[in-house]
Design an enzyme around this catalytic site. Structure first.
Site, mmCIF file in Angstrom:
data_model
loop_
_atom_site.group_PDB
_atom_site.id
_atom_site.type_symbol
_atom_site.label_atom_id
_atom_site.label_comp_id
_atom_site.label_asym_id
_atom_site.label_seq_id
_atom_site.Cartn_x
_atom_site.Cartn_y
_atom_site.Cartn_z
ATOM 1 N N ASN A 117 -43.437 -5.047 9.165
ATOM 2 C CA ASN A 117 -42.957 -6.050 8.273
ATOM 3 C C ASN A 117 -42.976 -5.248 6.604
ATOM 4 O O ASN A 117 -41.987 -5.374 6.167
ATOM 5 C CB ASN A 117 -44.740 -6.868 8.283
ATOM 6 C CG ASN A 117 -44.503 -8.412 8.571
ATOM 7 O OD1 ASN A 117 -43.543 -8.899 8.594
ATOM 8 N ND2 ASN A 117 -45.302 -7.992 9.554
ATOM 9 N N ARG B 282 -70.301 13.565 1.657
ATOM 10 C CA ARG B 282 -71.669 13.854 0.979
ATOM 11 C C ARG B 282 -71.590 15.238 2.415
ATOM 12 O O ARG B 282 -71.768 16.090 1.890
ATOM 13 C CB ARG B 282 -72.911 13.382 0.480
ATOM 14 C CG ARG B 282 -72.938 12.638 -0.537
ATOM 15 C CD ARG B 282 -73.801 11.843 -0.965
ATOM 16 N NE ARG B 282 -74.829 12.869 -1.701
ATOM 17 C CZ ARG B 282 -76.022 12.619 -2.178
ATOM 18 N NH1 ARG B 282 -76.725 10.587 -1.430
ATOM 19 N NH2 ARG B 282 -77.289 13.073 -2.263
ATOM 20 N N TRP C 148 -75.817 4.170 -1.208
ATOM 21 C CA TRP C 148 -74.152 5.042 -0.880
ATOM 22 C C TRP C 148 -73.896 4.298 0.181
ATOM 23 O O TRP C 148 -73.977 4.502 1.339
ATOM 24 C CB TRP C 148 -75.043 6.685 -0.449
ATOM 25 C CG TRP C 148 -75.351 7.186 -1.686
ATOM 26 C CD1 TRP C 148 -76.846 7.593 -2.199
ATOM 27 C CD2 TRP C 148 -74.967 7.935 -2.709
ATOM 28 N NE1 TRP C 148 -76.697 8.781 -3.535
ATOM 29 C CE2 TRP C 148 -75.351 8.552 -3.736
ATOM 30 C CE3 TRP C 148 -73.209 8.441 -2.305
ATOM 31 C CZ2 TRP C 148 -75.023 9.427 -4.400
ATOM 32 C CZ3 TRP C 148 -73.240 9.601 -3.177
ATOM 33 C CH2 TRP C 148 -73.579 10.418 -4.364
ATOM 34 N N ALA D 240 -41.189 -9.394 13.865
ATOM 35 C CA ALA D 240 -41.362 -8.811 12.135
ATOM 36 C C ALA D 240 -40.428 -8.195 11.067
ATOM 37 O O ALA D 240 -39.707 -8.471 10.146
ATOM 38 C CB ALA D 240 -43.135 -8.204 11.688
ATOM 39 N N CYS E 288 -50.147 -9.185 17.301
ATOM 40 C CA CYS E 288 -51.679 -8.949 17.380
ATOM 41 C C CYS E 288 -52.157 -10.312 17.422
ATOM 42 O O CYS E 288 -53.924 -9.561 18.163
ATOM 43 C CB CYS E 288 -51.992 -8.126 16.012
ATOM 44 S SG CYS E 288 -50.252 -6.943 15.477
ATOM 45 N N ARG F 267 -33.633 -12.848 -0.362
ATOM 46 C CA ARG F 267 -33.914 -13.095 -1.425
ATOM 47 C C ARG F 267 -32.717 -12.390 -2.074
ATOM 48 O O ARG F 267 -32.537 -13.257 -3.569
ATOM 49 C CB ARG F 267 -35.314 -12.871 -1.480
ATOM 50 C CG ARG F 267 -36.128 -13.546 0.194
ATOM 51 C CD ARG F 267 -37.415 -13.122 -0.880
ATOM 52 N NE ARG F 267 -38.248 -13.569 0.234
ATOM 53 C CZ ARG F 267 -39.376 -12.825 0.909
ATOM 54 N NH1 ARG F 267 -38.905 -11.677 1.717
ATOM 55 N NH2 ARG F 267 -39.458 -13.607 1.721
ATOM 56 N N ASP G 169 -41.526 -1.107 15.747
ATOM 57 C CA ASP G 169 -42.475 -1.400 16.763
ATOM 58 C C ASP G 169 -41.319 -0.139 17.609
ATOM 59 O O ASP G 169 -41.422 1.131 18.764
ATOM 60 C CB ASP G 169 -42.593 -1.584 17.718
ATOM 61 C CG ASP G 169 -44.065 -2.753 17.704
ATOM 62 O OD1 ASP G 169 -44.178 -2.085 16.526
ATOM 63 O OD2 ASP G 169 -44.136 -3.237 18.292
#
Length: 459
Positions: free
Chosen positions: A313, A450, A442, A15, A49, A26, A291
């Site tokens: 990533n 709350r 809610w 990754a 994952c 790019r 990692d």
């Protein structure tokens, strides 16, 4: 090395490494930047994952987990060399020693800029029998394939998972779906140590209800083998649990031995230390991500090691932008994570109670129960939300959620609130989406806010 063309060397083809290489490409053409990447494994740019879901059958094909094949990287002028292991980094000489694992050939490659994305290695406790056939780690696609092959060949249907973190609970689900009798042996008081124990208890109860045998507060002392040398049981100090297959899910550590030997700085958890641009501290032309690094926890102000593909990533994007002549930063994390075991969703962000105490914070903690939809709408499912707020200021400190469908991703609201530094009082006014199929009037996160705001006022 040409004075007009630089060379970027990337160590690690998953990754962070390949995101960095792709982003740099790019921004810079091949005649400006040559990119060479070393990957010691058989696969690159894949989703680790997703391995538990492949093992469990939710993902049908291994290749579905591969985001981009090596050939696709090469078509974009990234010289990705598979089955090639980086053996040494010569910082002074600005070069990397690599070994072709097929031929055994070793050679040096010079770099102008270097990216270290060596990932993490699964912990393999030094137990008798831990290397026996039938004992599996689940870190790479190769590990996943080896496990699936073993499950196909194994006649018995008893599985023991050692560890009850993310990998442990996800693999328990995968094995249940494959028809195994599953026992999870966990050294903690409750599964999912990333949660407070009271929330972990909810996970425990749900897993037991799914037919998973949970053994908490238990230290594995030995993995027993039969006459054929294969695993036969997992032993603790007080009991033995028969096993035809054993999965190790006891965590990971940053893979930084190569960097350590090169004299690069590592932190308390063994991860490389970087600045906001993901540049290795003290080294202008070396970056690290994924990692193998430690990142800033925005809530505690301390460095942490968090092994997640989302971070990896993002690190790669930041590194590639900076290597390619742009500018980007990775400011840190709030510790958001989500997982599931069967139909139970588990999520957390920010600080647990023990994290807040360690940081010297005074706080209030509240817990509420609510439903994922309007109570009268079909499919409304219960969820429990726990919320921590700073006692004096009311600043949100952390949220944990355990519940059924619709529970897990609600943690993202809390993650945004944490990143924005919101108080629980401010959260009560958030304009969240409402319709009976999606939420009560809610939302559960706002109900918790709350209650937390009331607790702050009372304190």
């Amino acid at each position: 090395m040409s004075s007009t063309r630089e060379r970027l060397v990337v160590i690690g083809g998953d990754a962070a490494g390949m995101s960095a290489a792709s982003q740099a490409r790019r921004l810079k053409d091949p005649d400006e930047l040559e990119i060479v990447a070393f990957e010691r494994g058989d696969f690159a740019s894949y989703s680790a994952c997703g391995i538990p879901y492949w093992v469990g059958g939710a993902v049908e094909d291994r290749d579905d987990l591969i985001a981009r094949a090596p050939e696709e990287h090469r078509e974009r002028a990234i010289d990705l060399r598979m089955r090639t292991e980086a053996r040494r980094i010569d910082v002074a000489g600005r070069r990397v020693l690599a070994r072709d694992l097929e031929s055994g050939e070793e050679y040096w490659t010079a770099y102008d800029k270097l990216v270290i994305a060596t990932g993490a290695r699964p912990l393999r406790p030094p137990l008798p029998g831990v290397d026996a056939p039938g004992v599996h780690g689940v870190q790479t696609l190769g590990d996943g394939q080896a496990l699936i092959d073993a499950l196909t060949r194994t006649e018995g249907r008893r599985a023991v998972v050692v560890g009850a973190g993310y990998i442990g609970v996800e693999m328990a689900e995968a094995l249940i779906k494959r028809g195994y009798d599953v026992t999870v042996v966990n050294r903690g008081k409750e599964p999912m140590s990333t949660l407070d124990p009271d929330m972990g208890r909810l996970v425990h109860e749900a897993m037991t209800g799914m037919g998973i045998e949970m053994v908490n507060d238990a230290e594995v002392t030995k993995i027993r083998t039969g006459e054929d040398g294969r695993v036969s049981a997992v032993a603790t100090e007080s009991a033995e649990y028969p096993a035809d297959v054993v999965i190790l899910g006891v965590g990971v550590r940053p893979e930084t031995e190569l960097a350590r030997e090169a004299g690069l700085p590592v932190g308390e958890y063994g991860g490389l230390l970087t600045d906001l641009a993901m540049r290795v501290r003290g080294h202008d032309d070396i970056w690290a991500g994924g990692d193998c690094v430690e990142v800033l926890d925005l809530m505690s102000g301390r460095e942490r090691h968090i092994a997640l593909g989302t971070h990896a990533n993002k690190h790669g994007q930041v590194i590639g932008s900076n290597v390619g002549g742009g500018y980007a930063t990775f400011p840190g994390v709030v510790g958001t994570a989500v997982s599931k075991v069967c139909d139970l969703e588990i999520a957390r962000t920010g600080l647990r109670e023990k994290d807040a105490l360690a940081a010297g914070l005074r706080f209030v903690a509240v817990t509420i129960e609510s439903t994922s939809r309007a109570g009268y709408y079909p499919g409304a499912a219960l969820m429990t939300v726990k919320m921590l707020a700073e006692r004096r200021t009311g600043r949100l400190l952390g949220v944990q959620i355990v519940g059924r469908e619709g529970a897990g991703k609600r943690v993202d609201v809390a993650a945004v609130a944490l990143t924005a530094g919101m108080t629980v009082e401010q959260m009560t006014a958030l304009d969240l989406g409402y319709a009976p199929p999606f939420s009560p009037v809610w939302d559960p996160v706002l109900v918790a806010a709350r209650k937390a705001a009331a607790a702050v006022r009372a304190a």
